[in-house]
Each structure stands twice: as structure tokens, then as C-alpha cells.
Design a protein around this motif. Structure first.
Motif, PDB file in Angstrom:
ATOM      1  N   VAL A   1       0.829  -1.206   0.000  1.00  0.00           N
ATOM      2  CA  VAL A   1       0.000   0.000   0.000  1.00  0.00           C
ATOM      3  C   VAL A   1       0.865   1.258   0.000  1.00  0.00           C
ATOM      4  O   VAL A   1       0.727   2.124  -0.861  1.00  0.00           O
ATOM      5  CB  VAL A   1      -0.959  -0.011   1.213  1.00  0.00           C
ATOM      6  N   THR A   2       1.780   1.332   0.953  1.00  0.00           N
ATOM      7  CA  THR A   2       2.469   2.602   1.168  1.00  0.00           C
ATOM      8  C   THR A   2       3.568   2.852   0.136  1.00  0.00           C
ATOM      9  O   THR A   2       3.634   3.938  -0.446  1.00  0.00           O
ATOM     10  CB  THR A   2       3.043   2.634   2.600  1.00  0.00           C
TER      11      THR A   2
ATOM     12  N   TRP B   1       2.018   1.106  -4.037  1.00  0.00           N
ATOM     13  CA  TRP B   1       0.939   1.937  -4.571  1.00  0.00           C
ATOM     14  C   TRP B   1       1.218   3.416  -4.323  1.00  0.00           C
ATOM     15  O   TRP B   1       1.231   4.248  -5.235  1.00  0.00           O
ATOM     16  CB  TRP B   1      -0.398   1.507  -3.961  1.00  0.00           C
ATOM     17  N   GLY B   2       1.494   3.760  -3.050  1.00  0.00           N
ATOM     18  CA  GLY B   2       1.592   5.167  -2.679  1.00  0.00           C
ATOM     19  C   GLY B   2       2.742   5.905  -3.344  1.00  0.00           C
ATOM     20  O   GLY B   2       2.577   7.042  -3.791  1.00  0.00           O
TER      21      GLY B   2
ATOM     22  N   LEU C   1       3.446   4.030  -7.497  1.00  0.00           N
ATOM     23  CA  LEU C   1       2.264   4.300  -8.325  1.00  0.00           C
ATOM     24  C   LEU C   1       2.200   3.379  -9.541  1.00  0.00           C
ATOM     25  O   LEU C   1       2.469   2.187  -9.417  1.00  0.00           O
ATOM     26  CB  LEU C   1       2.267   5.787  -8.709  1.00  0.00           C
ATOM     27  N   ILE C   2       1.812   3.907 -10.678  1.00  0.00           N
ATOM     28  CA  ILE C   2       1.561   3.087 -11.864  1.00  0.00           C
ATOM     29  C   ILE C   2       2.768   2.238 -12.258  1.00  0.00           C
ATOM     30  O   ILE C   2       2.616   1.149 -12.812  1.00  0.00           O
ATOM     31  CB  ILE C   2       1.114   3.999 -13.036  1.00  0.00           C
TER      32      ILE C   2
ATOM     33  N   TRP D   1       3.284  -1.761 -11.762  1.00  0.00           N
ATOM     34  CA  TRP D   1       2.844  -2.872 -12.618  1.00  0.00           C
ATOM     35  C   TRP D   1       4.052  -3.602 -13.207  1.00  0.00           C
ATOM     36  O   TRP D   1       4.052  -4.822 -13.297  1.00  0.00           O
ATOM     37  CB  TRP D   1       1.918  -2.373 -13.734  1.00  0.00           C
ATOM     38  N   ASN D   2       5.091  -2.835 -13.546  1.00  0.00           N
ATOM     39  CA  ASN D   2       6.328  -3.469 -13.989  1.00  0.00           C
ATOM     40  C   ASN D   2       7.318  -3.636 -12.846  1.00  0.00           C
ATOM     41  O   ASN D   2       7.829  -4.724 -12.611  1.00  0.00           O
ATOM     42  CB  ASN D   2       6.999  -2.626 -15.086  1.00  0.00           C
TER      43      ASN D   2
ATOM     44  N   TRP E   1       3.574  -6.453 -10.248  1.00  0.00           N
ATOM     45  CA  TRP E   1       2.117  -6.625 -10.204  1.00  0.00           C
ATOM     46  C   TRP E   1       1.607  -7.371 -11.434  1.00  0.00           C
ATOM     47  O   TRP E   1       0.697  -8.190 -11.341  1.00  0.00           O
ATOM     48  CB  TRP E   1       1.424  -5.264 -10.124  1.00  0.00           C
ATOM     49  N   TRP E   2       2.163  -7.024 -12.582  1.00  0.00           N
ATOM     50  CA  TRP E   2       1.622  -7.613 -13.812  1.00  0.00           C
ATOM     51  C   TRP E   2       1.719  -9.130 -13.805  1.00  0.00           C
ATOM     52  O   TRP E   2       0.795  -9.827 -14.211  1.00  0.00           O
ATOM     53  CB  TRP E   2       2.345  -7.019 -15.041  1.00  0.00           C
TER      54      TRP E   2
ATOM     55  N   ILE F   1      -5.033  -6.350  -6.699  1.00  0.00           N
ATOM     56  CA  ILE F   1      -3.644  -6.532  -6.273  1.00  0.00           C
ATOM     57  C   ILE F   1      -3.500  -6.629  -4.755  1.00  0.00           C
ATOM     58  O   ILE F   1      -2.729  -7.451  -4.250  1.00  0.00           O
ATOM     59  CB  ILE F   1      -2.777  -5.389  -6.850  1.00  0.00           C
ATOM     60  N   LEU F   2      -4.247  -5.816  -4.004  1.00  0.00           N
ATOM     61  CA  LEU F   2      -4.075  -5.858  -2.544  1.00  0.00           C
ATOM     62  C   LEU F   2      -4.420  -7.255  -2.019  1.00  0.00           C
ATOM     63  O   LEU F   2      -3.665  -7.856  -1.253  1.00  0.00           O
ATOM     64  CB  LEU F   2      -4.928  -4.791  -1.854  1.00  0.00           C
TER      65      LEU F   2
END
Lengths: 422, 422
Positions: B63-64, B67-68, B71-72, B75-76, B80-81, B292-293
Motif C-alpha cells: 500500500v504505502t 501503490w503510494g 504508483l503506476i 505494474w512493472n 504486479w503484472w 492486487i491488494l
């Protein structure tokens, strides 16, 4: 992120304009509801919204107390069971849906499948399923799959061509599946006129709100829309892959038959009955056990909209995109960038897209300077603005960075894989 | 939780047995990998596994930081992808699936729909879809829906009756959808013999592993199973509504066509191509953007299995259920409880179910005393054991509490809604 100002009076002028607009921003205080990283201009919130400040403490409570301590009892005692309907209603309030018509859960692709399949069932005998040739890929793939399975013909008709198409073939159309915002260009279509045209043919309309919900007022009930879907992770900032949602107008509930009769949509989900009996209302569109951690993170994220008027969001969003278009005109057009986003505010969503043959490399070079935008193949740079946190000053910074990057050719034009297309 | 010992030599004897078995437990150290609340005996991990200690720090980082801050780009840059395939392979290792055949994501209901529909497509011309009349509700509802949509007849045949049924009608059967463990009684079926019988009719087998994965060794590749699905939140302890998974044997990948062609399963997901071209391998079973979470919480949870041998898990699980059956015989049978779980270890999953007319009220009264079990309508108390953290002493405590509760009639026999049926 370093920027050197363009050595023109323009730059000074644009700086003054940005500062004045930001000073007058009635939503400025909402930015504090997001944990934006320092030294970053984040213009990709139309793909993945940033982290709302409300999420970490809520998620820590969900994990440690609700899951860790209260365990299975949380399904009742901490409201997990009702969460898909509760979060659905919260999203519903942002898209003009009265309570009891929206359910949160699953991915947009699954919700699209559910909505399209259910809509087709409501128009037996009709043989055409219409979608936008420029619709987001998943919308096109799922529409093609549903059409094939249900024995319908798929027709790719742009919103501009729809009225004529419906005059000729409207009586054969079961469903029209559109987005109000073109995800590449940011063009906004007239939801009211299109919904009316579809209903004029006695067909059903399905709106994909991924690029609209939370960015501008959407009035599903007022427009008498039939179905809508959308994701939770773009403007709604619900987290990566946050659950999607499905809206079905109340007048269709009684006849609604979904293709995925999971146990949570059963009228008596704890009864273990042999056959499936759909629950009353939108609850029948529930499928399986929802991903509670992601769902409750989304719920926390949505509190960023508490007390926020979507009319004000729309006004600021237009101010932001209008200002960015002006920056582009002044700073970027001379360097070979072309805007593909409508200048008419009534036809503009909440993003600006610029065409450039080296869009991919430029996006990467911008990111290296702390300006996060994205690109869509083959040649579009996309800048998403979110009125809840974006400032005019940030947009000027982005335009200046892009100008310098392009002018100095400081980008590597080798193609590379990007993040997800959203 | 208070217990008063039964005043017999039996109780002393059972206490000694429990303590000896726990002292000899080679998996005792694994219990530390779970954050179990104090003063609670948790025997509902077959419905919602408890919180693994690895989850909170990983989720905080996701999360922190991911994501925080990232950010985008996550995914790479933060994987995440690839997460659905990576987590799929981790689960695959627990169910006897070599890498590249398992994908994590969506709910069990959606994965069941995908698997059944895809399996039907692999047996064109066959007209029967077989499922267990006592299968978990979602399995039955989804099987009925797929059969209806694909024009097949649904036949409800128990595993015991399957060989005879296949002798008579096997050449018409497309797919058989079973669970290796009956979710009510805990009976374990012979996966090898049933798979072989189905293949003898040239039909396909789909295994729902919800009540087996992580609790006992499953050998999908070795058995040459065709499809399998399961959830992430029971024995795998991946969190409430954790993503499910789908296994498809590699030999079917080339011809695999899924009903939900979401963009993440496309061969070129970033190419925005007009038509859907499935990715090679199991990646074609990906659907939409994954939560994802929830998915990365599941991944963290699965580290509880690091270095743990499933043969040892199975041996301890049988010791636990065997001991609980003995406790039930000694302490509960005299009070009107009847075990419906097989005493033969080869026919027993990782739970014990006791029949009692006041099962519902007794489960609630037990919970008030800190013993968390669950019930299944109309009259079964279920006690799930998980060899990763359950102790024999806890099972004796549970049996003693239940004896006292029943003997003193200290339960309220008013029916009330329970948590989800799982």
C-alpha cells in the motif's frame, strides 16, 4: 524533477494564470486527502489513482482487528457480507444511481460480461450487439465473445454514426455498449442523446464508466440508462485492481438473469438449497465471495469524495484540461505535438491527449523527470487530471518538462513495454 | 474461555494423549507463522483461515511504497503484472501442478464458470455435464447455468455412483465436476480412481480443491487431472475473499478457449488490437485487472508453507481429526452427538462434522466460550483443523466445552443467520 523556464513572456504569463487559478480553487483542500509522493507530478490517475490517506489506517484495521482478531465473525459483525451492496451504493451516489441498483465486486471484464449477457436476455429475438470500434479492448473482446455465444452479430458503430445506424437497423439491435469518454482522445460523448437514441429503437444501453465515474457528474437514473459498469481504480482511486461495479436500473431487476449464478447472489445464500433462486434486487448480481481487503480499501478511498460536489469537480476538471490545452498550444505545438482532445468543454472528459511520433520514449523521459503520464499505442501521450488533487501549476510543470525533453531530444526512442492499458 | 474438566479418568487420559501428541509434533514451530488471537480455539480455518504473520508487513509495503510511492510503475517494477501467474505457480506447488498451469485471480465461482465452459468446449458433441448432488452450492449453480447455456443436460451423480453411471452413459459425458472432500461431512474421495474412471469414458474431470488444497497432498499432474479450481481463503489462509485459482493441464492449453476473454489474457495486452488473440499457455485464462491488494496478501500468506512438507501436514491433520473423533466418542456421543466423518483415515479430509439437532445454537454457544467452529444446515457442527497451527490440546478443549454446553443446555436454540457458507 528539474525544470528550466521557457525564456518567453508566455511562460511568465502561464505561471501567473496557473497560480491565480490554483488560488481560486475551492477544492484545493481535498488534495490533502491523498498521499501524493513529493517531487512528482502525477497525471496518470485516470489509469491508477494515487493512495488516499484514508486507506492505510482502514486497511490496517481490516487486517489486524477484523480478520486477525474477529476472524469469521467479521462477515456479520464487521459488515463484510453487506460490503458489495454498501460500496455499490456509495459508488452509485457518484454516478446518479439511487440506492439498491449498484453492486461492487469482480473485475470490469467480468461485470461487462454479466451486463452484456443479461441485457441480451432482456431483448430476445433481436440479433445485433453494437459496440464502439474504438472502445477499450476488454469491452470489444467481451462484446465479441457474448455476441458469438448468444448467436448475435457484433456491429462496430461509432457514437457519431449511431443515429443513422439505428434508423436503418434499430429494430434488430438488442444492446449498445459504449463509454461516455474515449480512453485515447478524452472525447466526451453526449450520454443523454445516445441513451435516448438507443431507447428510440427500444434497445438497451450499457455504459462503461471507467473513464467518467468520479471525474464528472453522471446521471444514470435521470438518463434512464439500463446498465453501467466501471472500475474502482481510476478516478475513484480505490487501489490497483480495485473491484469493479455493476449498475442495473431497478425496472430491470425482476427479469434480470445473470450468466454467473454464484452462491452469494442466491435468495437464501445460507440455505444450501439444490437449485439457484436469484435474490431480490441488485443482490442477484453478486457472484462469488468478494475480495474483502481490496473492497474495503476501495470503500475507504471513496471517502475522499465526502462533501465534494461533482459539479465543482467537473468545473475544476475543465479548468485544468482547458489550461493544459492552452499550455500545449503555447509550448508544445511548435515542437510537433498535436492535441487530439476536443477544445469544446462539452466534448471533453478529464484528460488531454497529445500526438507525437515518439510518444512512448517521451513518456518515459518525462517519468525520469518526475512527471508521470502514460501513452497509448501508437503515438498518444495521455495526461489525466483529477480535480480532487491536480493543480494548474503541476500541469504547467508537465508541459514545460515535456517541451524541454522534446526540444533537447533527451529521450531514448527505443520501444519498451508499458504498464497496463487502462 | 473457561472449561471445567469432565470428572472421569477419560479426561485425564485424553489430556495426556493430547499433550504427548503435541510434544511430538514436528510442525509445532509453524504455528508461530499465524497471528492467532489469545484465548480462542479457532476451528473454522476451513472457512476463513486466520491471519498469517507475513501478511501485515507485506500489505503495508504494497500500500504505502508500491501503490503510494511507485504508483503506476509498480505494474512493472514491483511485479504486479506477473502476480496472477507467479501466485498461481506458488499455489501450483501445493497441488502437484508444475509451473505454468495455474493462474490466481477472480472468485471460485468465476473460475468454475471458466473451467466448466472451457471443458465443455473441449468435448464437442457430448451432451452430459455431471456434478455431485451434494457439491458445494456454487458448484451446483454454476454447473446448472453452464449446462443450460451450452445445451447440455446436467446429471447429479455422487462419486460412489459414478463408475456405474459411466458404464451406462459415459460416452455421452463431457465433464465431471467434483470436489475431493465433501464440505459437510469431511469425507475424502479417491481422486485417482475417480479421475481414471472419468478418463476411461474419454470425459474430462474438474476438481474443486477448496476443501483440500493446503490440507493434504494433491497431485494434479500425477493424476493427469484436466481442470481444477479452488479458493485462497480456507486452508491457504489468504484472507477474506482472497483470489481463487484455476489449473488447466498443459496438454489442453493450445485448444483452451475461455468464455471471458478479458484484456489481460490477450497475447499482446498492450497492443490495443481490435480482436482477441489468446496469450500462449495458462496466461490466456487471465481475465481483467486483478485485485492486487488481495492477491499480494494471498502471496504473503502462502509463505506459511515455506519448507513445510505436505506429507507431514497430512499426517498431523489425520492425527488431529483422529484425536477429535476419539474425543467425540468419549465425551459427546453419550450426549446425543453423532459423527458423520469417516473413521477410515483414507476417507477423511481435514475436518470433523458432528450431527446434533441444535447444531446452530451450540455453535453460537461455543463461540461465546471462545471455541470457533461453524455449522451447516440443518444440523451439522463442523470442526476444521489445520495442521499448520491446530493443536491436539485445542481439540480436547473444544470437545470439553461442547460437552459442558450441551450437558448444561446453556445454548439458545433460536435460529439466527450465520456467516457465509464455505
Amino acid at each position: 524533477m528539474t525544470t528550466t523556464p521557457t525564456t518567453t513572456a508566455q511562460a511568465t504569463d502561464l505561471t501567473e494564470v496557473a497560480e491565480r487559478l490554483d488560488a481560486d480553487d475551492t477544492l484545493a483542500h481535498v488534495r490533502e486527502r491523498f498521499l501524493l509522493p513529493p517531487h512528482v507530478v502525477y497525471l496518470d490517475g485516470n489509469s491508477l489513482g494515487p493512495l488516499p490517506a484514508a486507506v492505510p489506517p482502514v486497511l490496517a484495521d481490516v487486517v489486524t482487528r477484523q480478520w486477525g482478531t474477529d476472524l469469521i465473525g467479521s462477515w456479520n459483525d464487521n459488515g463484510w457480507w453487506e460490503a458489495p451492496l454498501r460500496v455499490g451504493d456509495t459508488i452509485g451516489a457518484l454516478i446518479g444511481a439511487a440506492p439498491g441498483q449498484t453492486v461492487a465486486g469482480d473485475s470490469t471484464s467480468v461485470q461487462l460480461f454479466t451486463a452484456l449477457d443479461a441485457a441480451v436476455s432482456l431483448r430476445p429475438g433481436r440479433t445485433l450487439l453494437v459496440t464502439d470500434p474504438d472502445h477499450f479492448p476488454t469491452d470489444r473482446y467481451v462484446a465479441a465473445a457474448v455476441a458469438e455465444r448468444r448467436g448475435l452479430d457484433l456491429r462496430r458503430v461509432s457514437p457519431a454514426e449511431l443515429p443513422r445506424f439505428l434508423r436503418d437497423e434499430g429494430d434488430r439491435v438488442a444492446v449498445v455498449s459504449y463509454s461516455p469518454v474515449d480512453f485515447r482522445t478524452g472525447e466526451l460523448f453526449d450520454m443523454g442523446a445516445l441513451t435516448q437514441a438507443v431507447h428510440g429503437a427500444d434497445a438497451l444501453i450499457l455504459w462503461d464508466l471507467c473513464h467518467a465515474a468520479g471525474a464528472l457528474p453522471v446521471e444514470l437514473d435521470f438518463l434512464e440508462a439500463d446498465f453501467a459498469v466501471g472500475c474502482g481504480y481510476k478516478f475513484l482511486s480505490g487501489g490497483p485492481g480495485a473491484p469493479a461495479y455493476l449498475y442495473v436500473a431497478r425496472r430491470h431487476h425482476h427479469e434480470l438473469r445473470t450468466p454467473l449464478p454464484g452462491w452469494t447472489g442466491h435468495a437464501d445464500p445460507f440455505g444450501l438449497s439444490r437449485d439457484y433462486t436469484p435474490a431480490p434486487g441488485i443482490a442477484r448480481a453478486r457472484i462469488g465471495t468478494p475480495p474483502i481487503l481490496s473492497l474495503l480499501a476501495l470503500e475507504a478511498a471513496l471517502t475522499a469524495y465526502d462533501g465534494v460536489d461533482l459539479t465543482a469537480v467537473r468545473a475544476k476538471s475543465l479548468s485544468l484540461t482547458g489550461f493544459l490545452l492552452r499550455c500545449a498550444d503555447d509550448l508544445l505545438t511548435p515542437l510537433g505535438f498535436t492535441s487530439v482532445t476536443p477544445t469544446d468543454p462539452d466534448r471533453r472528459g478529464s484528460q488531454v491527449s497529445l500526438r507525437h511520433p515518439h510518444a512512448h520514449a517521451l513518456t518515459r523521459a518525462l517519468a525520469d523527470r518526475g512527471v508521470i503520464a502514460d501513452m497509448r499505442a501508437p503515438d498518444l501521450l495521455r495526461f489525466g487530471v483529477n480535480a480532487l488533487y491536480t493543480t494548474h501549476r503541476e500541469l504547467l510543470t508537465a508541459a514545460q518538462c515535456l517541451r524541454e525533453t522534446a526540444a533537447e531530444r533527451e529521450y531514448d526512442p527505443t520501444p519498451r513495454t508499458t504498464g497496463p492499458v487502462t
